[in-house]
Structure formats: structure tokens, C-alpha cells
Motif scaffolding. Structure first.
Motif, PDB file in Angstrom:
ATOM      1  N   ASP A 114     -10.202 -32.329  11.312  1.00  0.00           N
ATOM      2  CA  ASP A 114     -10.491 -31.198  10.430  1.00  0.00           C
ATOM      3  C   ASP A 114      -9.545 -31.197   9.236  1.00  0.00           C
ATOM      4  N   ARG A 115      -8.259 -31.435   9.496  1.00  0.00           N
ATOM      5  CA  ARG A 115      -7.267 -31.432   8.421  1.00  0.00           C
ATOM      6  C   ARG A 115      -7.571 -32.538   7.407  1.00  0.00           C
ATOM      7  N   LEU A 152     -10.630 -31.585   5.286  1.00  0.00           N
ATOM      8  CA  LEU A 152     -10.301 -30.535   4.333  1.00  0.00           C
ATOM      9  C   LEU A 152      -9.435 -31.070   3.196  1.00  0.00           C
ATOM     10  N   ALA A 200      -5.083 -28.655   3.433  1.00  0.00           N
ATOM     11  CA  ALA A 200      -5.820 -27.567   4.054  1.00  0.00           C
ATOM     12  C   ALA A 200      -5.808 -27.762   5.554  1.00  0.00           C
ATOM     13  N   GLU A 201      -5.982 -26.667   6.259  1.00  0.00           N
ATOM     14  CA  GLU A 201      -6.065 -26.746   7.711  1.00  0.00           C
ATOM     15  C   GLU A 201      -7.059 -25.715   8.199  1.00  0.00           C
ATOM     16  N   PHE A 202      -7.679 -26.042   9.304  1.00  0.00           N
ATOM     17  CA  PHE A 202      -8.597 -25.138   9.970  1.00  0.00           C
ATOM     18  C   PHE A 202      -7.822 -24.521  11.114  1.00  0.00           C
ATOM     19  N   VAL A 230      -9.927 -21.143   7.187  1.00  0.00           N
ATOM     20  CA  VAL A 230      -9.485 -22.311   6.424  1.00  0.00           C
ATOM     21  C   VAL A 230      -8.340 -21.840   5.553  1.00  0.00           C
ATOM     22  N   ARG A 231      -7.219 -22.530   5.637  1.00  0.00           N
ATOM     23  CA  ARG A 231      -6.050 -22.189   4.830  1.00  0.00           C
ATOM     24  C   ARG A 231      -5.756 -23.363   3.896  1.00  0.00           C
ATOM     25  N   THR A 254      -7.329 -18.555   1.435  1.00  0.00           N
ATOM     26  CA  THR A 254      -7.720 -18.443   2.836  1.00  0.00           C
ATOM     27  C   THR A 254      -9.200 -18.100   2.868  1.00  0.00           C
TER      28      THR A 254
END
Length: 90
Positions: free
Chosen positions: A36-37, A40, A50-52, A57-58, A69
Motif C-alpha cells: 500500500d505504501r 501511494l 503516503a501511507e494507508f 490515507v495520510r 489526510t
């Protein structure tokens, strides 16, 4: 329904039901989070990361400050970075 019937039904269901325990054993949440990272990061590009996390999502800038966010209930929410805060304090 007697115990013999219930045991027979359970054994027949087990023949066609997915082996959920085996499926859960194959899932490595660390690998999923890393994937995911990476996706993103590809989406937002450099120098952003970005991270989930917990359904959100941030997005972080190059300094590691969270700047955006996204959550399903709220949508996008802008966060003020430290660099912008310093600029607006002048």
C-alpha cells in the motif's frame, strides 16, 4: 436433530467450505501495508510519501510533515505543514 446428524452435516460442510485458517495464514499484513505504501508513493510522487492507516490515507511532505489526510466519512482534509506555519507567523 441428533448429534450424529450434526456431525455428518459438519463434515459435509467442511468438504466444500474454504479453509479460512489456511487463507489467513497466507496473509502477511506487513507485506500488504508495504505494498500500500509503495502504491501511494507512486501515486503522489517524490518528495511525498503516503501511507494507508486505519482506513485513512495520510500524505507527508519531504520533511515528514503530514499535509493531507483522506477518510471515507470526511474526504480530503488539509493539514498545515511546519514550513507553512513558520511562513504565516511572520
Amino acid at each position: 436433530m441428533g448429534n450424529k446428524f450434526l456431525a455428518l452435516r459438519k463434515s459435509e460442510v467442511a468438504k466444500v467450505a474454504p479453509d479460512r485458517a489456511a487463507l489467513m495464514g497466507k496473509i502477511d499484513m506487513k507485506e500488504i501495508r508495504e505494498a500500500d505504501r509503495r502504491w501511494l508513493c507512486l501515486l503522489f510522487g517524490e518528495p511525498y510519501e503516503a501511507e494507508f492507516q486505519s482506513g485513512a490515507v495520510r500524505v507527508y511532505d519531504g520533511n515528514g510533515d503530514e499535509i493531507l489526510t483522506y477518510t471515507a466519512g470526511v474526504g480530503w482534509h488539509e493539514k498545515e505543514s511546519k514550513a507553512r506555519r513558520k511562513y504565516t507567523e511572520l
